[in-house]
Design a protein around this motif. Structure first.
Motif, PDB file in Angstrom:
ATOM      1  N   ILE A  59      -5.166   6.533   6.869  1.00  0.00           N
ATOM      2  CA  ILE A  59      -5.673   5.576   7.795  1.00  0.00           C
ATOM      3  C   ILE A  59      -5.390   6.069   9.249  1.00  0.00           C
ATOM      4  O   ILE A  59      -6.386   6.332   9.993  1.00  0.00           O
ATOM      5  N   LEU A  72      -1.778   4.716   4.008  1.00  0.00           N
ATOM      6  CA  LEU A  72      -1.488   4.348   5.487  1.00  0.00           C
ATOM      7  C   LEU A  72      -1.456   5.605   6.439  1.00  0.00           C
ATOM      8  O   LEU A  72      -2.381   5.583   7.337  1.00  0.00           O
ATOM      9  N   ALA A 128       1.042  -1.241  -0.011  1.00  0.00           N
ATOM     10  CA  ALA A 128      -0.096   0.104  -0.189  1.00  0.00           C
ATOM     11  C   ALA A 128       0.978   1.460   0.087  1.00  0.00           C
ATOM     12  O   ALA A 128       1.829   1.100   0.580  1.00  0.00           O
ATOM     13  N   ALA A 129       0.512   2.169  -0.636  1.00  0.00           N
ATOM     14  CA  ALA A 129       1.274   3.636  -0.775  1.00  0.00           C
ATOM     15  C   ALA A 129       1.149   4.351   0.690  1.00  0.00           C
ATOM     16  O   ALA A 129       0.208   3.997   1.368  1.00  0.00           O
ATOM     17  N   ALA A 131      -3.829   1.051  -2.926  1.00  0.00           N
ATOM     18  CA  ALA A 131      -4.670   1.223  -1.431  1.00  0.00           C
ATOM     19  C   ALA A 131      -4.423  -0.056  -0.800  1.00  0.00           C
ATOM     20  O   ALA A 131      -3.807  -1.154  -1.055  1.00  0.00           O
ATOM     21  N   LEU A 132      -4.975  -0.194   0.531  1.00  0.00           N
ATOM     22  CA  LEU A 132      -4.844  -1.369   1.369  1.00  0.00           C
ATOM     23  C   LEU A 132      -5.933  -2.215   0.844  1.00  0.00           C
ATOM     24  O   LEU A 132      -5.613  -3.548   0.378  1.00  0.00           O
ATOM     25  N   PHE A 163     -12.261   4.093   7.662  1.00  0.00           N
ATOM     26  CA  PHE A 163     -10.978   3.586   7.202  1.00  0.00           C
ATOM     27  C   PHE A 163     -10.855   3.138   5.845  1.00  0.00           C
ATOM     28  O   PHE A 163      -9.976   3.259   5.150  1.00  0.00           O
TER      29      PHE A 163
END
Lengths: 340, 340, 340, 340
Positions: free
Chosen positions: B19, B16, B11-12, B206-207, B239
């Motif tokens: 979030i 993070l 993830a970029a 993204a996550l 989130f």
């Protein structure tokens, strides 16, 4: 000062740290990563027995996927009338199972009893004209903030075995129940006859992580096809698994549950005679009357109504990260209200 | 040196960070949080028109929920035979829709054409004996790494309108297509007649976050019931929304897509005559023959086989975070292999 | 001497004659035949209003197809706990509807009340977390052999309208109820607010024929797609339509229902104090005790147990073709048993 | 002069006589009657092996119930692109199975080949990302009026066994195929590896009766729950069973099929060079051109268009009760047309 629900809470720092730590380098997606592959072992140690564990991101998915795995479309699933699967998931178990029938049962303090289950199962004899008994679904801690004792679960499981039913447990607040009971996680699951647990972490400090934990390994069957087909196999699966590993291995599960329970106990004591059920987890149900609810809200406390309209009932949930001063303020307000 | 898929990527950092930033204080769950409530506005600005946007955590969920919203159970959904919805989602669209029929169509370079769609729709006349035409599903970028041009999409949408079909777009690699085309995101969506887009962020940094973006607001209908019922309404929804907001607002979408595309172009050039399709996103398909594939793997390159068994075909995917030295090494190996 | 159920009965001669008469020459299949095309008109005249009527071959199909047409998968369908749709159809409504939730309600003499429905509907507020109220399903005559009065139905329909619910009626024994009430068929259907009726003929003299009768024409919507897709569009449809036409036009519906009701009245009177519910159709429920049930069976009477195991309850059904001497013998045996 | 389809035909007198004969006295409903209970034995003798047979009233129900029994929701069902289950049943197999994926295959003369099946199955490897191969569905006679030879079926079944697939046969016109082949009914079913047959009687002289015949008894599993739940367990089941018994025991199946086949052969010969496929059952496909079709219609012949719009193709079906003079007239008209 929000006491709406524990899903309004933040994620614990250990969980975010675990995600950041997992965010290094390429790793195969869809569960073939080292984090996901440790789940069976780590959760097996946690529960004290061999398990198969699958990560998903919502409790609704955890419950519905396990129920659909346990029950054919013509199955009957027995649950308490307050159960989340019947009251708060928009019919998800029916969707995932292809139309299984939820049977609502009554029971004091949010708990099922062997007697209530037996009477309901008797209405579904073994012929093609009725749905067939397949699953008992328990909620631990219950939707009314109480906790099943190990022997209560064992008695239900015994009946379930006799009648050919699987036992599924909705453990959205499982950690709170175990923290209250002071027992081993195995004592209220596989040792008491539970086949599958929805082991919730989200409400108690994770970002979005729940594990479906099979204690009865023969029941796993086609779970993985169901999960993929329902869009619940996360591609970058390491990030969900990492949350679950941190939740268990760091002790966050216990620390957070204990704190939330303690705060709920304080609120419960302050509620005095308005308390509706024993406080055995992190939820407090009170019968305040509408005027007192209104004045609490005017004083800045946020919480949900409970029960029928204008019943005067309310629910307060203590989250793991609830501020002590907010709880103290609520207790004070409840006390005054109680005395008034 | 992994070129398996862009979902093996990390993830970029911006994601993070977003979030972590959202992880402060209590906020109402299930979408009533400030992050989720900004989605419509922020994505509306991104696309240049009013939209309704819904966050989910997987592309399968995004596609299936939108298809089920667009099509009754007796609908026919037309898609390319390579489409993810038919080939890689374990029948998810059928599950979510209650059994709609996927109709596989052929087309060069992974693209549908109005002609192929028209011929297929003609086989489903308006009577109760056959499934009824309801949706055309396009993939942008396609599963073969090419990108539909705005006019190609518009031509398909024109036919779809004439025949009463909705147009859904699987945009798991939407950013890569837009980055390649150098167009506005609206040019290949609502301006070209697309009703709903699965706007993927996960593969591109993204996550776990995808947005279902409705351009045709009348089509939203019962989407929210379907999402909840399928277990795809995330409780701590802030989130997921925070990821999507950061993805768009920080420019991560474009920066990451451009970088991945550039690396794929390098690989494509190195592939020389083995290249099977134009490289217009971040995927490269090559016909190397089994011996060359084996030697690349022996040299440490990871990638998936493609096409029929022993066809000698392979797929290389350049992720947003692919190391330059790895790409350089792959290009060198392909070059040598090409010359050998 | 069989009093098990009215589906053990024969078909009336008028019905077989109508089938034979329809068996001449070629006619287009799947409902485009002259018999089927008369259904709307003939049933419209029977009910005294414009209707859309669809022939099927089982009551389960009639009920489930209409419920699925009235309710989305996330709908809640409210019915009495004795209702056939919940107790005797193996979950068919859930199957056809894609998983709607059946909500069981209590009520004296097998009847729903506005109060019970209102309390249940209140538990399903208008948000995505719960199933949404969509249908009230009534059974006329009820499963306990009683008949709703027109004003009872109207009161339920009034509430249903206020709360946005459709009213569906399971009329497997509709003719018996109308014959008892001495009213017009419209009085207990559309005039009392019923949207759709499963108009049963099979139990009362047909071979295999039920009509789904829509009084609310806007509710028809996609019924025909659902019927075809469920395999309930009969190819030689003339033979089902011909039964329904004969059932209504020959007066068989009334003659048979009156006779069965009269016989049931006789049995009910003989039952004396053991009678559990008023006899208002062709079913008689008695609390005999297990010994008396055993001796009746030893004397050659066939009937089903009712209620919980060892409750001593029994059900006797008088069919349209029940022999008078058998009924007389049963009455005599019940009388003696009563006196003993 | 109607040549639309064999479901426009009447029922044979033997069938009506059997219904009348069964219409005597009370008998237990829902399959516990003497007629239904003879089905296994009588059909077992017909096919020359032990079978489990279940009566339903439509071919769509027969096909879909057996496919759903053979395939989980994530299964892939392989069938010819002309197959009734994909083209003419409004998605019924998807509905009954909970969303299995139909895979359309090409093949000359309406027949599948092992090669086509193998290539398709290879696209569905054993992992959660794709639907899983579960069933091959054959149509005998095919939708193009041809008949699989025993060795053709055996070759497909051999492949199916190797790949873990069940073999289902849609036998809506099974009698026509057997009559043409002059073989034993077992030769093109269980002896050739077929697991389940939809044994059609309706098109060939019954009122509404099809039998689902399991040759592989282990495959029966939950069929009866599925049938009940789908509303396809007829309450007065004796009347469906009686049709099937008469169909087989009276020889109606063979007499009617032979006659229809013979008439179709006559039409086929008259069609001359316009004939598209060998006439091996009771259907004739011709490429006449639109003008000749129009003049035939003007002359009073009724038939369906076939193939793409304006392709000039047409289908003529000879029913068991087709009048000889009508066939003669059609042959004459086709001949003249051919010569013109």
């Amino acid at each position: 000062m929000r006491f709406y629900s524990d899903n309004t809470a933040t994620a614990a720092p250990e969980i975010l740290a675990a995600i950041a730590e997992a965010n290094q380098g390429h790793t195969i997606a869809y569960g073939d990563d080292p984090w996901t592959q440790r789940l069976d072992e780590v959760l097996g140690q946690f529960f004290g027995t061999e398990v198969r564990a699958f990560a998903v991101t919502t409790g609704t998915a955890a419950n519905s996927l396990s129920l659909a795995t346990l029950s054919p479309p013509w199955g009957a699933i027995y649950a308490h009338e307050e159960a989340h699967i019947g009251a708060d998931e928009c019919g998800a178990p029916q969707f995932f199972s292809g139309g299984a029938q939820l049977v609502s049962l009554l029971g004091a303090n949010g708990k099922l009893t062997p007697e209530a289950i037996r009477a309901a199962v008797d209405k579904h004899p073994a012929n093609v004209h009725t749905v067939q008994p397949t699953v008992v679904s328990l909620t631990q801690a219950t939707e009314l903030g109480t906790a099943y004792r190990p022997d209560e679960i064992a008695a239900i499981s015994k009946l379930a075995r006799e009648r050919g039913l699987a036992v599924q447990m909705d453990g959205a607040r499982f950690a709170n129940a175990v923290a209250f009971l002071g027992c081993h996680p195995g004592d209220v699951t596989w040792r008491a006859g539970v086949d599958v647990l929805s082991f919730g972490a989200t409400k108690n400090g994770a970002l979005a992580a729940e594990a479906v934990v099979f204690f009865n390994l023969e029941r796993v069957r086609d779970f993985e096809f169901r999960r993929k087909r329902a869009g619940h196999l996360i591609s970058k699966s390491r990030f969900v698994a990492a949350q679950l590993l941190a939740y268990v291995e760091s002790g966050v599960w216990q620390r957070n549950a204990r704190r939330a329970n303690t705060l709920a106990q304080q609120i419960g004591r302050a509620a005095g005679s308005t308390l509706m059920y024993p406080v055995e987890a992190n939820e407090v149900f009170v019968r305040l009357g509408e005027p007192r609810k209104a004045s609490l809200r005017a004083a800045g406390f946020g919480f949900y109504d409970w029960g029928p309209a204008r019943s005067g009932e309310a629910r307060f949930v203590a989250s793991w990260d609830q501020r002590e001063e907010d709880v103290a303020a609520l207790c004070k307000a409840l006390n005054e209200s109680e005395l008034a």
